[in-house]
Design an enzyme around this catalytic site. Structure first.
Site, PDB file in Angstrom:
ATOM      1  CG  ASP A 368      -1.774  -1.166   1.427  1.00  0.00           C
ATOM      2  OD1 ASP A 368      -1.351  -2.262   1.039  1.00  0.00           O
ATOM      3  OD2 ASP A 368      -2.880  -1.026   1.979  1.00  0.00           O
ATOM      4  CD  GLU A 496      -4.798  -9.613  -0.926  1.00  0.00           C
ATOM      5  OE1 GLU A 496      -5.768  -9.771  -0.168  1.00  0.00           O
ATOM      6  OE2 GLU A 496      -3.701  -9.143  -0.553  1.00  0.00           O
ATOM      7  CE  LYS A 608      -9.549  -8.323  -0.951  1.00  0.00           C
ATOM      8  NZ  LYS A 608      -8.507  -8.734  -0.008  1.00  0.00           N
ATOM      9  CD  GLN A 609      -6.539  -5.897  -4.265  1.00  0.00           C
ATOM     10  OE1 GLN A 609      -6.767  -6.802  -3.494  1.00  0.00           O
ATOM     11  NE2 GLN A 609      -5.749  -4.871  -3.960  1.00  0.00           N
TER      12      GLN A 609
HETATM   13  C1  BGC Z   1      -5.875  -5.862  -0.161  1.00  0.00           C
HETATM   14  C2  BGC Z   1      -4.373  -5.710  -0.280  1.00  0.00           C
HETATM   15  C3  BGC Z   1      -3.903  -4.664   0.714  1.00  0.00           C
HETATM   16  C4  BGC Z   1      -4.372  -5.001   2.111  1.00  0.00           C
HETATM   17  C5  BGC Z   1      -4.028  -3.919   3.115  1.00  0.00           C
HETATM   18  C6  BGC Z   1      -6.240  -6.199   1.271  1.00  0.00           C
HETATM   19  O1  BGC Z   1      -7.624  -6.299   1.397  1.00  0.00           O
HETATM   20  O2  BGC Z   1      -6.335  -6.891  -0.991  1.00  0.00           O
HETATM   21  O3  BGC Z   1      -4.023  -5.336  -1.584  1.00  0.00           O
HETATM   22  O4  BGC Z   1      -2.521  -4.608   0.690  1.00  0.00           O
HETATM   23  O5  BGC Z   1      -5.776  -5.144   2.111  1.00  0.00           O
HETATM   24  O6  BGC Z   1      -4.609  -2.705   2.787  1.00  0.00           O
END
Ligand code: BGC
Length: 777
Positions: A368, A496, A608-609
């Site tokens: 992050d 993820e 997810k992202q």
């Molecule tokens: C995300 C990650 C992130 C982590 C901490 C997770 O839910 O998938 O990309 O690094 O949260 O913010």
């Protein structure tokens, strides 16, 4: 935007839209939990949740007080359901430290309790311009006695070891005894994660009538933490005040008894100095004493002035002025304020996923920092970006061990950490995300291109680059069935929901980028600073052959493309999974991470992202506009945005490909996530990466700013309904200001030497400071 997200955003605003403030207009215990994160104060070194001064018999659902020092943690053995070789042994958890904010007021024997009596007037506001938290209460007790209370709280931004509270009160319609019971409560424990709730022990304490200290030891890690408190009884309050003290093993109380006259105002200031044993300094107690003494001599008003001065400088650099959208103006400033509060600035600490505003994610640093927060700093306060990178440099030894654990060369940076060691007990969500190495290399390159900090690159950066690059060479292999291309198998990209896949496109492209800049920087430094280069080569056994090998392999890396769909496949298996659209998933089953077994998630084309989308942003110069559109159209309906890191990136790409409504909606979702509590989890702590994403979507999204190969580009547009917006950037030692108004963009040099960049296809050169160059969009 998916229906689910649109519905979440329909929630009513919790706080009124104000340009420079966040105001709580009514005291409701059930809102305390959310407010504790929103009103958290911090300065990168330490953070105090916005728990109110007086105590309430709340459950953990309504209140989780917290005071933390960035990087101060307890450690416990990780317990695994099923053992496997080479798993990390110990976790790290940012520890909840002594609560020094406690202050209870009594009218005679009746304790101020806003749940009893009557609240006649109430307001708590976070003043973003001045960096202060202010609370105003007009309360009538059950006997009809009215008292007015004004409390101002700060965590000093210019003196990192100092926190302070000014407590003022006035007996409105009576005269009589009022007592203020101020305390340091050392009997605290983490609300989450740690099994051993008694992780702290008091080594020593001392109390005088107005001052005192507590010295804590973290049993598992031997951090010693000193809290030194001094009270200043201000002005005429002195004549009416009698001070008493009380101490028990892990708690100190001071009781200030005041014979209050009706209508008089009384003021007591509480100044707190905090230090710990693993930072530079003599010893934490004498250091905290010295800081508290200095701050007390300066006095509270001075601390306020310093704070305002600091904030003025900060806003001059980072403010984005938005005209015509109050909700987003407020949200941007709120986020930028928390980014300031979250970032460690000493090269020994970094930015935790929740900053220093809550215990969730255990105070861990993730990717992050580099991918979402560092760009904000690199373009605005480069010295902070440098220190964040220095943290990675300072933890290279642990990252080397982490690589060895995985039978890899060079370094593998941990997915979650405080002290540099991997702290995650779930490898399918952590270690498998090898891309963190490339994310750090990418951020390093970004910082270098923006700042031209040659010294940093020579002394620290190159070593990070070489060691991260080495990891890729040992992770990948030539695969005959893939035309003998160099592949990275069993990895996970940012998404993820797809761990353990082969050839994640983001990972492969970013690994190539990592190797590419490593080779380039090695060649430059070898030529320009040969002595330094040779010293480094000797120290880390770097040979010309190794660089030649990197050069060769980077060209052989497999870069996925699907001819049939004409898109970038997220990985080798993604397109062959069961297709699904997020709008067809029942709403109550979202977020999937909480409702579906991982194996269910893995068998669907559900994301997810932002993953391919992040690639389209970070290495955007390698992809055509058409491909970006096709990728967006393919992946957007499949993305749940179950991570708050996601919408910002979709917003930026939507801006770039002209999907303006989507860009705006995704931006809104990012910018007001915590303020409006879209995910109903802000109480856990603010979402720092998402806050960084707010700036990214403003400047890179609407502003269309990109930097490739050290060149700067702008493709700005004005979102519908906005009158204008304006931001500043630093670039190669200069500062420029960009104002977008209707269809005119004004570029202005604020300070420094000539700056050259492109506005769409037009080359713009700013030479004379404060002379604006106006161009049409
Ligand atoms: C995300 C990650 C992130 C982590 C901490 C997770 O839910 O998938 O990309 O690094 O949260 O913010």
């Amino acid at each position: 935007m998916r229906n689910y997200h649109a519905r979440k955003m329909d929630k009513e605003a919790i706080y009124p839209y104000q340009a420079w403030k966040i105001t709580e207009e009514e005291f409701l215990l059930e809102n305390n939990h959310h407010n504790e994160a929103i009103f958290a104060l911090g300065n990168g070194y330490m953070g105090l949740r916005g728990t109110v001064e007086e105590d309430y018999p709340g459950s953990e659902k309504t209140t989780t007080p917290g005071f933390y020092i960035n990087g101060v943690y307890a450690s416990e053995e990780i317990i695994y359901g099923e053992e496997a070789p080479n798993l990390p042994k110990n976790g790290q958890t940012m520890i909840n430290l002594a609560d020094w904010s406690e202050m209870n007021l009594y009218i005679n024997e009746e304790k101020l309790n806003l749940l009893k009596g009557k609240i006649l007037d109430y307001k708590r506001e976070l003043d973003l311009k001045q960096g202060l938290l202010k609370r105003h209460i007009l309360w009538e007790d059950r006997q009809g006695r009215k008292i007015e209370i004004n409390i101002t709280r700060l965590i000093s931004l210019s003196r990192e070891h100092i926190g302070a509270i000014r407590y003022q009160f006035k007996a409105v319609n009576f005269s009589g005894k009022i007592s203020l019971n101020s305390a340091i409560n050392g009997d605290v424990s983490n609300h989450h994660h740690l099994r051993n709730k008694k992780a702290l022990e008091v080594i020593e304490s001392e109390v005088d009538t107005k001052s005192g200290y507590l010295l804590h030891n973290v049993k598992s890690t031997k951090f010693k933490i000193a809290y030194v408190v001094e009270h200043l009884i201000v002005g005429q309050t002195k004549e009416k005040c009698e001070s008493k003290k009380r101490s028990s093993e892990n708690r100190i109380d001071w009781i200030f008894e005041i014979s209050a006259s009706q209508g008089e105002k009384y003021t007591i200031d509480k100044i707190v100095g905090v230090n710990h044993s693993q930072e530079k300094g003599e010893n934490p107690l004498s250091d905290a004493r010295a800081s508290a003494a200095r701050a007390s001599i300066s006095g509270f008003e001075n601390l306020i002035e310093e704070q305002a001065e600091f904030m003025t400088g900060y806003w001059q650099d980072v403010d984005v002025k938005i005209e015509g959208d109050d909700a987003l103006q407020q949200a941007f400033r709120f986020n930028a304020f928390h980014i300031l509060q979250a970032a460690g600035k000493d090269g020994q600490t970094s930015v935790a996923a929740k900053g220093i505003s809550g215990e969730y994610y255990e105070g861990h640093y993730f990717w992050d920092t580099e991918s979402y927060v560092l760009p904000f700093y690199a373009f605005q306060r480069p010295e902070v970006a440098r220190n964040l990178l220095l943290f990675r440099y300072n933890t290279l030894a642990q990252a080397r061990e982490n690589a060895k654990r995985m039978k890899l060369d060079g370094v593998l940076f941990p997915w979650r950490t405080i002290n540099g060691e991997e702290a995650s007990g779930f490898f399918m969500g952590s270690t498998v995300q090898y891309h963190i190495n490339a994310d750090i290399a990418y951020a390093l390159n970004l910082y270098y291109q923006v700042s031209r900090d040659q010294e940093f690159m020579e002394n620290y950066g190159l070593e990070i680059l070489i060691e991260t690059a080495r990891m890729w060479l040992s992770l990948g292999s030539y695969i005959p069935m893939k035309d003998n291309k160099f592949c990275f198998n069993t990895v996970c990209g940012p998404d993820e929901y797809k761990p353990g896949v082969d050839n994640n496109a983001y990972t492969n492209y970013m690994a190539k980028f990592n190797l590419d800049i490593t080779v380039k920087m090695a060649e430059i430094i070898k030529k320009e600073a040969p002595e330094k280069y040779n010293r480094l080569s000797e120290r880390i056994d770097l040979t010309d052959n190794e660089i030649a090998n990197m050069k060769e392999i980077k060209e052989d890396i497999y870069l996925p493309y699907n001819e049939k769909l004409e898109i970038t496949p997220q990985d080798d298996s993604f397109l062959y999974k069961n297709p699904i659209e997020v709008d067809n998933i029942p709403e109550e089953e979202l977020p999937l991470v909480k409702n579906w077994h991982p194996l269910i998630i893995w068998r669907y084309q559900v994301i997810k992202q932002a993953d391919v989308m992040l690639l389209m942003l970070q290495l955007g110069n390698q992809f055509s506009q058409d491909l970006k559109i096709r990728n967006y159209d393919y992946y957007e309906p499949k993305t749940t945005h179950d991570s708050s890191l996601s919408p910002a990136i979709y917003s930026i790409i939507a801006s770039e490909i002209g999907y303006k409504n989507q860009a705006y909606n995704y931006f809104m979702q990012t910018a007001r996530l915590d303020l409006d509590d879209y995910n109903e989890n802000a109480y856990q702590g603010v979402h720092t990466a998402c806050m960084g994403g707010t700036w990214l979507s403003l400047v890179q999204g609407f502003g269309g700013m990109r930097m490739f190969n050290g060149n700067l580009y702008f493709h700005p547009h004005l979102p519908d309904g906005w009158d204008s917006y304006q931001f500043r950037l630093r670039f190669k030692g200069s500062q420029i200001e960009v104002t977008i108004k209707e269809n005119i963009v004004k570029y202005m040099l604020i300070s420094g030497d000539k700056v050259e960049f492109k506005h769409y296809d037009q080359v713009i050169v700013l030479e004379e400071s404060h002379l604006a160059e106006e161009v049409q969009i």
